[in-house]
Design a protein around this motif. Structure first.
Motif, PDB file in Angstrom:
ATOM      1  N   HIS A 170       0.830  -1.201   0.000  1.00  0.00           N
ATOM      2  CA  HIS A 170       0.000   0.000   0.000  1.00  0.00           C
ATOM      3  C   HIS A 170       0.869   1.257   0.000  1.00  0.00           C
ATOM      4  O   HIS A 170       2.027   1.229   0.408  1.00  0.00           O
ATOM      5  CB  HIS A 170      -0.904   0.029   1.238  1.00  0.00           C
ATOM      6  N   VAL A 171       0.262   2.353  -0.435  1.00  0.00           N
ATOM      7  CA  VAL A 171       0.966   3.628  -0.457  1.00  0.00           C
ATOM      8  C   VAL A 171       1.154   4.181   0.957  1.00  0.00           C
ATOM      9  O   VAL A 171       2.081   4.952   1.208  1.00  0.00           O
ATOM     10  CB  VAL A 171       0.225   4.667  -1.330  1.00  0.00           C
ATOM     11  N   GLU A 172       0.270   3.795   1.864  1.00  0.00           N
ATOM     12  CA  GLU A 172       0.360   4.198   3.272  1.00  0.00           C
ATOM     13  C   GLU A 172      -0.160   3.044   4.119  1.00  0.00           C
ATOM     14  O   GLU A 172      -0.573   2.020   3.589  1.00  0.00           O
ATOM     15  CB  GLU A 172      -0.457   5.472   3.534  1.00  0.00           C
ATOM     16  N   ALA A 173      -0.175   3.229   5.416  1.00  0.00           N
ATOM     17  CA  ALA A 173      -0.640   2.179   6.329  1.00  0.00           C
ATOM     18  C   ALA A 173      -2.078   1.772   6.001  1.00  0.00           C
ATOM     19  O   ALA A 173      -2.887   2.582   5.541  1.00  0.00           O
ATOM     20  CB  ALA A 173      -0.555   2.665   7.769  1.00  0.00           C
ATOM     21  N   GLU A 221      -4.618   1.333   7.771  1.00  0.00           N
ATOM     22  CA  GLU A 221      -5.643   2.099   8.477  1.00  0.00           C
ATOM     23  C   GLU A 221      -5.749   3.539   7.983  1.00  0.00           C
ATOM     24  O   GLU A 221      -6.637   4.280   8.411  1.00  0.00           O
ATOM     25  CB  GLU A 221      -5.358   2.119   9.990  1.00  0.00           C
ATOM     26  N   SER A 222      -4.867   3.975   7.100  1.00  0.00           N
ATOM     27  CA  SER A 222      -4.821   5.382   6.694  1.00  0.00           C
ATOM     28  C   SER A 222      -5.970   5.751   5.758  1.00  0.00           C
ATOM     29  O   SER A 222      -6.519   4.897   5.063  1.00  0.00           O
ATOM     30  CB  SER A 222      -3.492   5.683   5.989  1.00  0.00           C
ATOM     31  N   PRO A 223      -6.335   7.030   5.709  1.00  0.00           N
ATOM     32  CA  PRO A 223      -7.374   7.496   4.782  1.00  0.00           C
ATOM     33  C   PRO A 223      -7.022   7.204   3.321  1.00  0.00           C
ATOM     34  O   PRO A 223      -7.921   6.969   2.509  1.00  0.00           O
ATOM     35  CB  PRO A 223      -7.443   9.004   5.041  1.00  0.00           C
ATOM     36  N   ALA A 224      -5.746   7.174   2.986  1.00  0.00           N
ATOM     37  CA  ALA A 224      -5.323   6.942   1.599  1.00  0.00           C
ATOM     38  C   ALA A 224      -5.710   5.552   1.104  1.00  0.00           C
ATOM     39  O   ALA A 224      -5.838   5.324  -0.101  1.00  0.00           O
ATOM     40  CB  ALA A 224      -3.813   7.139   1.476  1.00  0.00           C
ATOM     41  N   VAL A 225      -5.909   4.623   2.034  1.00  0.00           N
ATOM     42  CA  VAL A 225      -6.201   3.231   1.675  1.00  0.00           C
ATOM     43  C   VAL A 225      -7.659   2.865   2.018  1.00  0.00           C
ATOM     44  O   VAL A 225      -8.070   1.721   1.912  1.00  0.00           O
ATOM     45  CB  VAL A 225      -5.185   2.290   2.381  1.00  0.00           C
ATOM     46  N   GLU A 226      -8.451   3.871   2.384  1.00  0.00           N
ATOM     47  CA  GLU A 226      -9.829   3.605   2.790  1.00  0.00           C
ATOM     48  C   GLU A 226     -10.632   2.903   1.702  1.00  0.00           C
ATOM     49  O   GLU A 226     -11.410   1.983   1.971  1.00  0.00           O
ATOM     50  CB  GLU A 226     -10.533   4.900   3.201  1.00  0.00           C
ATOM     51  N   GLY A 227     -10.457   3.294   0.448  1.00  0.00           N
ATOM     52  CA  GLY A 227     -11.195   2.669  -0.644  1.00  0.00           C
ATOM     53  C   GLY A 227     -10.932   1.172  -0.741  1.00  0.00           C
ATOM     54  O   GLY A 227     -11.843   0.384  -1.020  1.00  0.00           O
ATOM     55  N   ARG A 249      -9.958  -0.763   1.879  1.00  0.00           N
ATOM     56  CA  ARG A 249     -10.593  -1.353   3.071  1.00  0.00           C
ATOM     57  C   ARG A 249     -12.094  -1.528   2.871  1.00  0.00           C
ATOM     58  O   ARG A 249     -12.662  -2.548   3.230  1.00  0.00           O
ATOM     59  CB  ARG A 249     -10.340  -0.484   4.307  1.00  0.00           C
ATOM     60  N   LEU A 250     -12.736  -0.511   2.286  1.00  0.00           N
ATOM     61  CA  LEU A 250     -14.181  -0.550   2.095  1.00  0.00           C
ATOM     62  C   LEU A 250     -14.605  -1.670   1.148  1.00  0.00           C
ATOM     63  O   LEU A 250     -15.714  -2.189   1.253  1.00  0.00           O
ATOM     64  CB  LEU A 250     -14.677   0.788   1.540  1.00  0.00           C
ATOM     65  N   ARG A 251     -13.730  -2.063   0.216  1.00  0.00           N
ATOM     66  CA  ARG A 251     -14.057  -3.088  -0.781  1.00  0.00           C
ATOM     67  C   ARG A 251     -13.624  -4.498  -0.375  1.00  0.00           C
ATOM     68  O   ARG A 251     -14.023  -5.474  -1.009  1.00  0.00           O
ATOM     69  CB  ARG A 251     -13.381  -2.732  -2.109  1.00  0.00           C
ATOM     70  N   GLY A 254       9.148  -0.398   5.167  1.00  0.00           N
ATOM     71  CA  GLY A 254       8.679   0.136   6.434  1.00  0.00           C
ATOM     72  C   GLY A 254       7.458  -0.598   6.972  1.00  0.00           C
ATOM     73  O   GLY A 254       7.003  -0.321   8.074  1.00  0.00           O
ATOM     74  N   PHE A 255       6.917  -1.546   6.210  1.00  0.00           N
ATOM     75  CA  PHE A 255       5.754  -2.309   6.637  1.00  0.00           C
ATOM     76  C   PHE A 255       6.164  -3.664   7.193  1.00  0.00           C
ATOM     77  O   PHE A 255       7.116  -4.276   6.705  1.00  0.00           O
ATOM     78  CB  PHE A 255       4.784  -2.539   5.468  1.00  0.00           C
ATOM     79  N   GLN A 256       5.409  -4.126   8.183  1.00  0.00           N
ATOM     80  CA  GLN A 256       5.600  -5.470   8.724  1.00  0.00           C
ATOM     81  C   GLN A 256       4.695  -6.482   8.019  1.00  0.00           C
ATOM     82  O   GLN A 256       4.987  -7.663   7.966  1.00  0.00           O
ATOM     83  CB  GLN A 256       5.305  -5.493  10.230  1.00  0.00           C
ATOM     84  N   THR A 257       3.567  -5.990   7.521  1.00  0.00           N
ATOM     85  CA  THR A 257       2.623  -6.822   6.774  1.00  0.00           C
ATOM     86  C   THR A 257       2.266  -6.073   5.492  1.00  0.00           C
ATOM     87  O   THR A 257       2.543  -4.872   5.364  1.00  0.00           O
ATOM     88  CB  THR A 257       1.337  -7.100   7.575  1.00  0.00           C
ATOM     89  N   ALA A 258       1.613  -6.786   4.575  1.00  0.00           N
ATOM     90  CA  ALA A 258       1.246  -6.162   3.303  1.00  0.00           C
ATOM     91  C   ALA A 258       0.055  -6.913   2.721  1.00  0.00           C
ATOM     92  O   ALA A 258      -0.187  -8.070   3.063  1.00  0.00           O
ATOM     93  CB  ALA A 258       2.433  -6.201   2.343  1.00  0.00           C
ATOM     94  N   PRO A 259      -0.696  -6.256   1.828  1.00  0.00           N
ATOM     95  CA  PRO A 259      -1.841  -6.928   1.227  1.00  0.00           C
ATOM     96  C   PRO A 259      -1.400  -8.126   0.386  1.00  0.00           C
ATOM     97  O   PRO A 259      -0.537  -8.003  -0.478  1.00  0.00           O
ATOM     98  CB  PRO A 259      -2.496  -5.847   0.362  1.00  0.00           C
TER      99      PRO A 259
END
Length: 195
Positions: free
Chosen positions: A17-20, A22-28, A30-32, A74-79
């Motif tokens: 992801h471009v950001e964490a 939980e971030s607003p940048a990835v909300e779309g 999460r919603l799907r 910088g991430f510990q997990t990823a999609p």
């Protein structure tokens, strides 16, 4: 998990992801997410998917690990996801139409541009359950050595006999129509969601 045919198609995908998460940048994204899992569960030729540690209801297929491409992010997990399908046509019909196609269309907003293959495919014996580690190893193999019977992609598919595979495009269209009949309200829902 149904057993049809002597071999099933395993699929592992991985992105960043471009950001964490939980971030607003990835909300779309999460919603799907729940709609995509439900669309897969309803899809023709879908046999099952691994869950995630702490997720209720769906067993995790081994310890979730990640390919070396996560290093330095910088991430510990990823999609990532790990699933089993009847054949490549069933997986392609799900991937490129309906609910999942909507997520693919908007993926550039949520995910970084990849220098590695987005997914890897391989065949397993019917009844066998792939592990996360299997997907990681095969994705790295595809990246390092290119497509072959051990690890391949939609662009260079191989059959369960180890030979290059000709994809049946007319069958994909038939499966897309079958899936559309079971995903209508899910698709209508995701089309209203924020990107």
């Amino acid at each position: 998990m149904p057993v049809a045919g002597s071999q099933h198609l395993a699929m592992y995908n991985f992105g960043l992801h471009v950001e964490a998460y939980e971030s607003p940048a990835v909300e779309g994204f999460r919603l799907r997410e729940a709609a995509n899992f439900e669309a897969a569960a309803r899809a023709h030729g879908f046999f099952g998917r691994s869950g995630y540690v702490g997720e209720p209801g769906t067993a995790c297929w081994g310890e979730q690990v990640f390919p070396r491409f996560i290093e330095g992010s910088g991430f510990q997990t990823a999609p990532s996801s790990l699933s089993l399908w009847a054949d490549i046509e069933s997986l392609m019909a799900f991937t490129y139409s309906g609910v999942h196609a909507d997520a693919l269309k908007h993926g550039r907003h949520w995910n970084v541009r990849q220098s590695w293959p987005p997914l890897v495919l391989w065949w397993v014996e019917a009844g066998a359950v792939p592990r996360w580690q299997d997907g990681v190893e095969r994705l790295e193999h595809l990246h390092d050595y290119g497509a072959g019977p051990r690890a391949f992609s939609f662009k260079q598919p191989y059959g369960s006999d180890g030979q290059p595979l000709e994809i049946d495009r007319s069958r994909i269209k038939e499966i897309v129509a079958l899936n559309a009949a079971t995903q209508g309200e899910l698709l209508a829902h995701v089309l209203t969601l924020k990107i």
